[in-house]
Structures are given as structure tokens and as C-alpha cells.
Design an enzyme around this catalytic site. Structure first.
Site, short mmCIF file in Angstrom:
data_model
loop_
_atom_site.label_atom_id
_atom_site.label_comp_id
_atom_site.label_asym_id
_atom_site.label_seq_id
_atom_site.Cartn_x
_atom_site.Cartn_y
_atom_site.Cartn_z
N GLY A 20 -16.29 -13.88 -35.89
CA GLY A 20 -16.38 -15.02 -35.00
C GLY A 20 -15.69 -16.24 -35.59
O GLY A 20 -15.15 -16.20 -36.70
N ALA A 85 -24.23 -14.95 -36.74
CA ALA A 85 -24.14 -14.32 -35.42
C ALA A 85 -25.03 -15.00 -34.40
O ALA A 85 -26.19 -15.32 -34.68
CB ALA A 85 -24.51 -12.84 -35.54
N SER A 124 -28.74 -24.92 -35.96
CA SER A 124 -28.08 -25.86 -35.06
C SER A 124 -28.70 -27.24 -35.20
O SER A 124 -29.92 -27.37 -35.32
CB SER A 124 -28.23 -25.38 -33.61
OG SER A 124 -27.81 -26.38 -32.70
N TYR A 154 -31.29 -21.73 -25.27
CA TYR A 154 -30.57 -21.22 -26.43
C TYR A 154 -31.08 -21.89 -27.71
O TYR A 154 -31.32 -21.24 -28.73
CB TYR A 154 -29.07 -21.50 -26.24
CG TYR A 154 -28.24 -21.36 -27.50
CD1 TYR A 154 -27.70 -20.14 -27.87
CD2 TYR A 154 -27.96 -22.47 -28.31
CE1 TYR A 154 -26.93 -20.00 -29.01
CE2 TYR A 154 -27.18 -22.35 -29.46
CZ TYR A 154 -26.67 -21.11 -29.80
OH TYR A 154 -25.93 -20.98 -30.94
N LYS A 158 -32.82 -20.59 -31.29
CA LYS A 158 -32.29 -20.91 -32.62
C LYS A 158 -33.38 -21.52 -33.49
O LYS A 158 -33.44 -21.26 -34.70
CB LYS A 158 -31.10 -21.87 -32.50
CG LYS A 158 -29.86 -21.29 -31.84
CD LYS A 158 -29.18 -20.24 -32.70
CE LYS A 158 -28.43 -20.84 -33.86
NZ LYS A 158 -27.67 -19.81 -34.63
N GLY A 184 -21.53 -30.02 -33.54
CA GLY A 184 -20.22 -30.16 -32.91
C GLY A 184 -19.08 -29.56 -33.70
O GLY A 184 -18.11 -30.25 -34.01
N ILE A 185 -19.15 -28.25 -34.00
CA ILE A 185 -18.11 -27.62 -34.83
C ILE A 185 -16.80 -27.50 -34.05
O ILE A 185 -16.79 -27.10 -32.89
CB ILE A 185 -18.54 -26.22 -35.28
CG1 ILE A 185 -19.94 -26.23 -35.90
CG2 ILE A 185 -17.53 -25.65 -36.27
CD1 ILE A 185 -20.45 -24.85 -36.26
#
Length: 371
Positions: A20, A85, A124, A154, A158, A184-185
Site C-alpha cells: 500500500g 493494513a 489515526s 472507520y 481504528k 493527513g498523509i
């Protein structure tokens, strides 16, 4: 605690989700900074973002398959695991449950049973966002927001996964864990932030701004996020080497979460305009139409309903309005002090690299179509 020079080898490393966006960059930086490491990549399909290195092996596998994970961990016997993942943000809730919660539990068990020393989880920064949609200088003492109070399901999953990872720390005593919370990657290979922004520019949407642009946001260049992961793994291995000694609470990394950002909060629309400028846009502030937030929310509601009936995707929706007008920035002092973290790449340089890579990818794809 981590010294100025990285250890040459992490031993055997397993990067879960290593094909990924983030995972592939983790593999790259391990090869660069810890070249004596042996890296195994686990992903559902390992056909993309592969590294042609004898130090890297690839393994197709489903993290929700407990027997397959037990077998793989027994085969590889990793010293370090990076668990990156995660399903797409907009995937169905049952997929978030299965992958983020059940899959993480399965990986923890396989890691514990196979003697893993260090387990670094990609969490996150959104875990602390509540219905107020206001995050100002948040640090790791802020509570996790889950369930009805959390705007995104979501993110709830997490949070459950991070809680499980940190609760597993020192069970057994030689199994050390921590969590990295990026915000904010973006960067080379990014599919969720830069491409939509570039698409909006090409549709002419860059002439609009929602809100007064007084809200600060944290965006983080991917190499900086990766660097935070590697520093965390290094710290866990150093702690492992000192067992049974336990670090002071003020120095401890195992069992702890860490926010990782560029440390450069920026006004949201300034970031967007920097991306557009890097892509060649030369609009000035005089060319921008400022839309009132409440008006934009009303328009988003109408477009969502109309497009739902037509089976289409609206150009603007309420989620986009909320996230482009909210304050969302974090305090990274804990990562600076305990991990020795400092961003490797500035925000401006990260934007330049990310946009250049995206434009180059589009150029190559255009040439292939033309052939």
C-alpha cells in the site's frame, strides 16, 4: 531512548500492508536506513509497489485468516511488525470491523505466539475528533472518541484496534507495542489526498473557497510518517534489549500512542492552493469566490440527494465542507521528546515531490494510452 544514529538492522521485519501507499514507503526507508534488515511484505495482493531487492520477500495473505497468519508468522519469525493494513475509508462498516478489529486481533495473537519483539500499529489522528469537528493542538491525553460520538465509523474501528494493540503490550513481557497516529498523509503514490485535489483544480473548482480560511490543519508528508514508525520500532527494540528494566513514564515508548505530523499547521485552503500552484495553477486571491460555510452545507445536502437519485457522485458534499472548514491540528511534543522525532521533509518540499510524482505518473499513463 533512541540515539542520533539508527541501529543498522531491525532483524527480521514484517510490513503488513506493505504494498500500500504507506507500507511501500516503510519498506523503502528500512532499506535506506536499516539496510541489514530482512524485510517480508504481507498484503492481500502483492502485485503493486514492489521493491526489486534481495532483502525483500513478498507474501499474499488475508489478515482475517487466523490459521494463515499463524503459519506465516511461524515461517518468518519476525522481530518487528509494522501493521499498516486498513480498508478504504469509504468501505462498508462490516469490512472495517473485519479488517481493522478482527484482523488486528489476529495479527496480535500471531505476533505474541511467534516471539515478535516490537509491534508498531498505524493508527489515526482522527481518533480524538468528535461531533464538534474541532481539534486544536490535541495531544495524547485527549480521549478516544468512538460510537455515536465519533463522526466516522472507520475511525471507531481504528480506535478499537489501537486500544487492542496497546493493551497487548508486555503480554508476554517481551512483546512490546506502540501506535503511530498520523494526520493527513500525502506524497508520492498518494491516492486519497493529492489526486482529488488535482482533479478539483482541473474541473475549475479551485476558484471556490468554502469558509474564511481561518481553520488550521495538519498535513504530513509520507516520509515523515514513515520516519516516525521507524523511530518507534528502534525505541521498542532498545527497550527490549534492556528487559526486564522498565523505562521511566516520561521516557516510555512501549504501550504508548504518538501523534506524528509535519509540525507545520497550515490554513486548509493555503495547502490546497499550494498543491494547485505546484501543478501549474496561477490563480490569485482576487480570482477566488468565497462561499459561506452554511450555504455550502446546504448546497452539499441538495447535491447529495440529487446525485443519490441519479446514481452519481456530487462535486461537493457535506463531509468535504466539514473537513475543509474545521480546525484539525495536533501537538507532537511527545514524539519529539520520546522518539527523537523531527520531520525530515518540509511541507513545501513534500508538496513539490508529491505533485511532481503524480504528474509524472499521469504523463506515463497518457503515453501508454497513446501507443
Amino acid at each position: 531512548m533512541p540515539g542520533p544514529n539508527p541501529i543498522p538492522s531491525f532483524g527480521k521485519v514484517l510490513v503488513v500492508g506493505g504494498c500500500g501507499f504507506l507500507g511501500a514507503h516503510i519498506v523503502s526507508l528500512i532499506l535506506k536506513r536499516h539496510p541489514q534488515s530482512q524485510v517480508a511484505v504481507l498484503d492481500l495482493r502483492t502485485t503493486s509497489n514492489r521493491h526489486a531487492s534481495p532483502s525483500v520477500s513478498y507474501h499474499d495473505g488475508d489478515i482475517t485468516d487466523a490459521s494463515a497468519m499463524q503459519a506465516l508468522f511461524t515461517q518468518i519469525k519476525p522481530d518487528v511488525v509494522f501493521h499498516t493494513a486498513s480498508p478504504h475509508f469509504d468501505a462498508p462498516s462490516k469490512i472495517h470491523d473485519k479488517v481493522n478489529v478482527e484482523g488486528t486481533d489476529i495479527l496480535i495473537k500471531a505476533a505474541q505466539d511467534s516471539g515478535v519483539k516490537a509491534f508498531v500499529y498505524t493508527s489515526s489522528a482522527s481518533l480524538v475528533i468528535d461531533a464538534s469537528m474541532t481539534v486544536v493542538n490535541a495531544d495524547e491525553t485527549w480521549p478516544l472518541i468512538t460510537g455515536a460520538a465519533q463522526p466516522e465509523y472507520y475511525t471507531t474501528t481504528k480506535a478499537f484496534a489501537e486500544t487492542a494493540v496497546l493493551a497487548a503490550n508486555r503480554t508476554p513481557s517481551s512483546f512490546l507495542t506502540c501506535a503511530i497516529r498520523p494526520s493527513g498523509i500525502f506524497g508520492e503514490g498518494d491516492v486519497q489526498l493529492l489526486p482529488p485535489m488535482l482533479s478539483a483544480c482541473r474541473k475549475g473548482q479551485n476558484k471556490f473557497q468554502v469558509g474564511a480560511n481561518t481553520n488550521l490543519s495538519d498535513f504530513t508528508y509520507v516520509e515523515n510518517v514513515v520516519y516516525g514508525h521507524l523511530l518507534a520500532a528502534q525505541a521498542l527494540l532498545q527497550t527490549h534489549a534492556m528487559l526486564p528494566t522498565i523505562p521511566l513514564d516520561s521516557e516510555r515508548v512501549d504501550g504508548e500512542p504518538f501523534f506524528i505530523t509535519n509540525g507545520q499547521p497550515v490554513y486548509f485552503w493555503d495547502f490546497a492552493r499550494a498543491v494547485w500552484h505546484a501543478a501549474g495553477d496561477r490563480k490569485t486571491l482576487r480570482d477566488i469566490w468565497v462561499l459561506d460555510r452554511d450555504f455550502a452545507m446546504a448546497v452539499g445536502t441538495i447535491l447529495e440527494n440529487a446525485c443519490w437519485l441519479l446514481g452519481k457522485k456530487p462535486n461537493i458534499n457535506r463531509k468535504q465542507v466539514r473537513y475543509s472548514t474545521m480546525d484539525r491540528y495536533y501537538n507532537i511534543d511527545k514524539a519529539r521528546k520520546r522518539l527523537g522525532y523531527a520531520p525530515l521533509v518540509s511541507l513545501d518540499e513534500g508538496i513539490k515531490r508529491g505533485v511532481e510524482a503524480l504528474l509524472e505518473k499521469e504523463r506515463r499513463e497518457g503515453e501508454k494510452k497513446a501507443q
